[in-house]
Motif scaffolding. Structure first.
Motif, PDB file in Angstrom:
ATOM      1  N   GLU A  30       0.841  -1.056  -0.265  1.00 59.49           N
ATOM      2  CA  GLU A  30      -0.108  -0.036  -0.121  1.00 59.49           C
ATOM      3  C   GLU A  30       0.904   1.276  -0.128  1.00 59.49           C
ATOM      4  N   LYS A  31       0.650   2.267  -0.619  1.00 64.29           N
ATOM      5  CA  LYS A  31       1.141   3.388  -0.501  1.00 64.29           C
ATOM      6  C   LYS A  31       0.797   4.107   0.560  1.00 64.29           C
ATOM      7  N   ASP A  32       1.879   4.898   1.150  1.00 62.90           N
ATOM      8  CA  ASP A  32       1.715   5.634   2.496  1.00 62.90           C
ATOM      9  C   ASP A  32       0.541   6.565   2.330  1.00 62.90           C
ATOM     10  N   ALA A  55     -14.765  17.117   2.125  1.00 68.63           N
ATOM     11  CA  ALA A  55     -15.262  16.076   2.796  1.00 68.63           C
ATOM     12  C   ALA A  55     -14.765  14.860   2.703  1.00 68.63           C
ATOM     13  N   ILE A  56     -14.470  14.399   1.376  1.00 67.55           N
ATOM     14  CA  ILE A  56     -13.966  13.054   1.192  1.00 67.55           C
ATOM     15  C   ILE A  56     -12.536  13.225   1.865  1.00 67.55           C
ATOM     16  N   PHE A  57     -12.056  14.072   1.582  1.00 70.49           N
ATOM     17  CA  PHE A  57     -10.283  14.227   1.980  1.00 70.49           C
ATOM     18  C   PHE A  57     -10.336  14.128   3.339  1.00 70.49           C
ATOM     19  N   GLN A  58     -11.089  14.793   4.325  1.00 69.99           N
ATOM     20  CA  GLN A  58     -11.233  14.772   5.503  1.00 69.99           C
ATOM     21  C   GLN A  58     -11.379  13.370   6.234  1.00 69.99           C
ATOM     22  N   THR A  59     -12.474  12.752   5.487  1.00 73.31           N
ATOM     23  CA  THR A  59     -12.809  11.243   5.902  1.00 73.31           C
ATOM     24  C   THR A  59     -11.471  10.468   5.690  1.00 73.31           C
ATOM     25  N   GLY A  60     -10.499  10.701   4.551  1.00 68.78           N
ATOM     26  CA  GLY A  60      -9.361  10.064   4.203  1.00 68.78           C
ATOM     27  C   GLY A  60      -8.463  10.308   5.321  1.00 68.78           C
ATOM     28  N   ILE A  61      -8.421  11.586   5.834  1.00 73.48           N
ATOM     29  CA  ILE A  61      -7.426  11.788   7.150  1.00 73.48           C
ATOM     30  C   ILE A  61      -7.598  11.136   8.286  1.00 73.48           C
ATOM     31  N   MET A  62      -8.914  11.199   8.600  1.00 76.33           N
ATOM     32  CA  MET A  62      -9.264  10.266   9.793  1.00 76.33           C
ATOM     33  C   MET A  62      -8.971   8.941   9.665  1.00 76.33           C
ATOM     34  N   GLU A  63      -9.228   8.383   8.381  1.00 75.00           N
ATOM     35  CA  GLU A  63      -9.011   7.003   8.230  1.00 75.00           C
ATOM     36  C   GLU A  63      -7.469   6.695   8.266  1.00 75.00           C
ATOM     37  N   CYS A  64      -6.673   7.653   7.832  1.00 75.48           N
ATOM     38  CA  CYS A  64      -5.281   7.405   7.771  1.00 75.48           C
ATOM     39  C   CYS A  64      -4.616   7.518   9.336  1.00 75.48           C
ATOM     40  N   MET A  65      -5.241   8.340  10.227  1.00 75.19           N
ATOM     41  CA  MET A  65      -5.009   8.587  11.451  1.00 75.19           C
ATOM     42  C   MET A  65      -5.280   7.312  12.356  1.00 75.19           C
ATOM     43  N   ALA A  95      -5.184   1.548   3.534  1.00 81.06           N
ATOM     44  CA  ALA A  95      -6.137   1.066   2.359  1.00 81.06           C
ATOM     45  C   ALA A  95      -7.390   2.080   2.325  1.00 81.06           C
ATOM     46  N   ALA A  96      -8.015   1.951   3.089  1.00 76.62           N
ATOM     47  CA  ALA A  96      -9.502   2.816   3.075  1.00 76.62           C
ATOM     48  C   ALA A  96      -9.216   4.406   2.887  1.00 76.62           C
ATOM     49  N   ALA A  97      -8.057   5.026   3.553  1.00 73.02           N
ATOM     50  CA  ALA A  97      -7.856   6.321   3.208  1.00 73.02           C
ATOM     51  C   ALA A  97      -7.464   6.421   1.816  1.00 73.02           C
ATOM     52  N   ASN A  98      -6.414   5.632   1.213  1.00 73.82           N
ATOM     53  CA  ASN A  98      -6.285   5.767  -0.207  1.00 73.82           C
ATOM     54  C   ASN A  98      -7.268   5.927  -1.175  1.00 73.82           C
ATOM     55  N   ARG A  99      -8.155   4.693  -0.774  1.00 72.48           N
ATOM     56  CA  ARG A  99      -9.393   4.610  -1.498  1.00 72.48           C
ATOM     57  C   ARG A  99     -10.237   5.851  -1.596  1.00 72.48           C
ATOM     58  N   ASP A 100     -10.225   6.506  -0.592  1.00 70.83           N
ATOM     59  CA  ASP A 100     -11.080   7.824  -0.425  1.00 70.83           C
ATOM     60  C   ASP A 100     -10.366   8.910  -1.308  1.00 70.83           C
ATOM     61  N   TYR A 101      -8.970   8.824  -1.077  1.00 69.92           N
ATOM     62  CA  TYR A 101      -8.196  10.116  -1.825  1.00 69.92           C
ATOM     63  C   TYR A 101      -8.502   9.789  -3.318  1.00 69.92           C
ATOM     64  N   GLN A 102      -8.731   8.621  -3.605  1.00 66.93           N
ATOM     65  CA  GLN A 102      -8.520   8.479  -5.229  1.00 66.93           C
ATOM     66  C   GLN A 102     -10.056   8.395  -5.716  1.00 66.93           C
ATOM     67  N   THR A 103     -11.040   8.680  -5.146  1.00 62.98           N
ATOM     68  CA  THR A 103     -12.432   8.723  -5.447  1.00 62.98           C
ATOM     69  C   THR A 103     -12.526   9.723  -6.494  1.00 62.98           C
ATOM     70  N   PRO A 104     -13.056   9.471  -7.613  1.00 63.04           N
ATOM     71  CA  PRO A 104     -13.222  10.421  -8.758  1.00 63.04           C
ATOM     72  C   PRO A 104     -13.953  11.768  -8.367  1.00 63.04           C
ATOM     73  N   ARG A 105     -14.670  11.777  -7.273  1.00 65.34           N
ATOM     74  CA  ARG A 105     -15.249  13.170  -6.841  1.00 65.34           C
ATOM     75  C   ARG A 105     -14.337  13.974  -6.535  1.00 65.34           C
ATOM     76  N   ILE A 106     -13.110  13.649  -6.316  1.00 63.17           N
ATOM     77  CA  ILE A 106     -11.884  14.864  -5.837  1.00 63.17           C
ATOM     78  C   ILE A 106     -11.543  15.429  -6.985  1.00 63.17           C
ATOM     79  N   CYS A 107     -11.843  16.740  -6.775  1.00 60.27           N
ATOM     80  CA  CYS A 107     -11.671  17.848  -7.947  1.00 60.27           C
ATOM     81  C   CYS A 107     -11.771  17.119  -9.126  1.00 60.27           C
TER      82      CYS A 107
END
Length: 86
Positions: free
Chosen positions: A31-33, A59-69, A74-86
Protein backbone atom coordinates in the motif's frame (compact mmCIF):
# COMPACT_ATOMS: atom_id res chain seq x y z
CA UNK A 1 23.52 -25.37 38.56
CA UNK A 2 20.78 -26.60 36.29
CA UNK A 3 18.65 -23.56 37.05
CA UNK A 4 21.46 -21.14 36.23
CA UNK A 5 22.11 -22.87 32.88
CA UNK A 6 18.41 -22.64 32.02
CA UNK A 7 18.33 -18.98 32.97
CA UNK A 8 21.47 -18.22 30.99
CA UNK A 9 20.13 -20.13 27.96
CA UNK A 10 16.81 -18.29 28.20
CA UNK A 11 18.55 -14.92 28.43
CA UNK A 12 20.76 -15.65 25.42
CA UNK A 13 17.79 -16.88 23.39
CA UNK A 14 15.79 -13.80 24.40
CA UNK A 15 18.57 -11.46 23.31
CA UNK A 16 18.89 -13.28 19.98
CA UNK A 17 15.16 -13.07 19.29
CA UNK A 18 15.09 -9.42 20.34
CA UNK A 19 18.05 -8.62 18.07
CA UNK A 20 16.42 -10.42 15.15
CA UNK A 21 13.19 -8.49 15.66
CA UNK A 22 15.04 -5.18 15.59
CA UNK A 23 17.06 -6.12 12.51
CA UNK A 24 14.07 -7.41 10.54
CA UNK A 25 12.49 -4.83 8.22
CA UNK A 26 8.86 -3.99 8.76
CA UNK A 27 6.49 -5.97 6.60
CA UNK A 28 5.00 -3.96 3.76
CA UNK A 29 1.66 -4.68 2.21
CA UNK A 30 2.33 -2.82 -0.99
CA UNK A 31 0.00 0.00 0.00
CA UNK A 32 1.11 3.52 -0.66
CA UNK A 33 1.66 5.64 2.41
CA UNK A 34 -1.65 7.39 3.05
CA UNK A 35 0.14 10.46 4.41
CA UNK A 36 2.05 10.92 1.16
CA UNK A 37 -1.04 10.37 -0.98
CA UNK A 38 -3.02 12.68 1.28
CA UNK A 39 -0.38 15.39 0.85
CA UNK A 40 -0.66 15.11 -2.92
CA UNK A 41 -4.46 15.30 -2.73
CA UNK A 42 -4.22 18.31 -0.42
CA UNK A 43 -2.02 20.10 -2.95
CA UNK A 44 -4.50 19.23 -5.69
CA UNK A 45 -7.40 20.61 -3.66
CA UNK A 46 -5.44 23.82 -3.01
CA UNK A 47 -4.78 24.35 -6.72
CA UNK A 48 -8.36 23.54 -7.77
CA UNK A 49 -10.01 25.95 -5.35
CA UNK A 50 -12.57 27.08 -7.92
CA UNK A 51 -13.79 23.57 -8.78
CA UNK A 52 -17.60 23.27 -8.57
CA UNK A 53 -17.35 20.22 -6.30
CA UNK A 54 -14.60 21.49 -3.98
CA UNK A 55 -16.76 21.15 -0.85
CA UNK A 56 -17.39 17.48 -1.62
CA UNK A 57 -13.70 16.98 -2.29
CA UNK A 58 -12.77 18.52 1.06
CA UNK A 59 -15.29 16.34 2.91
CA UNK A 60 -13.93 13.17 1.29
CA UNK A 61 -10.38 14.34 1.99
CA UNK A 62 -11.20 14.83 5.69
CA UNK A 63 -12.65 11.31 5.83
CA UNK A 64 -9.41 10.03 4.31
CA UNK A 65 -7.39 11.93 6.90
CA UNK A 66 -9.36 10.34 9.75
CA UNK A 67 -8.95 6.85 8.29
CA UNK A 68 -5.22 7.46 7.81
CA UNK A 69 -4.88 8.59 11.43
CA UNK A 70 -6.66 5.42 12.54
CA UNK A 71 -4.13 3.34 10.61
CA UNK A 72 -6.36 2.20 7.74
CA UNK A 73 -4.12 3.11 4.80
CA UNK A 74 -6.16 1.15 2.25
CA UNK A 75 -9.44 2.90 3.10
CA UNK A 76 -7.75 6.32 3.21
CA UNK A 77 -6.13 5.83 -0.18
CA UNK A 78 -9.43 4.59 -1.60
CA UNK A 79 -11.08 7.81 -0.39
CA UNK A 80 -8.26 9.94 -1.78
CA UNK A 81 -8.59 8.31 -5.19
CA UNK A 82 -12.34 8.75 -5.38
CA UNK A 83 -13.25 10.37 -8.72
CA UNK A 84 -15.26 13.06 -6.92
CA UNK A 85 -12.12 14.72 -5.64
CA UNK A 86 -11.52 17.76 -7.83
Amino acid sequence: MRLSIKMLSGAVLGVLVWGAAIAAPAATTGEKDCQKVGGEVSALIDTKGTSPNISTARAIFQTGIMECMEGDDAAANRDYQTPRIC
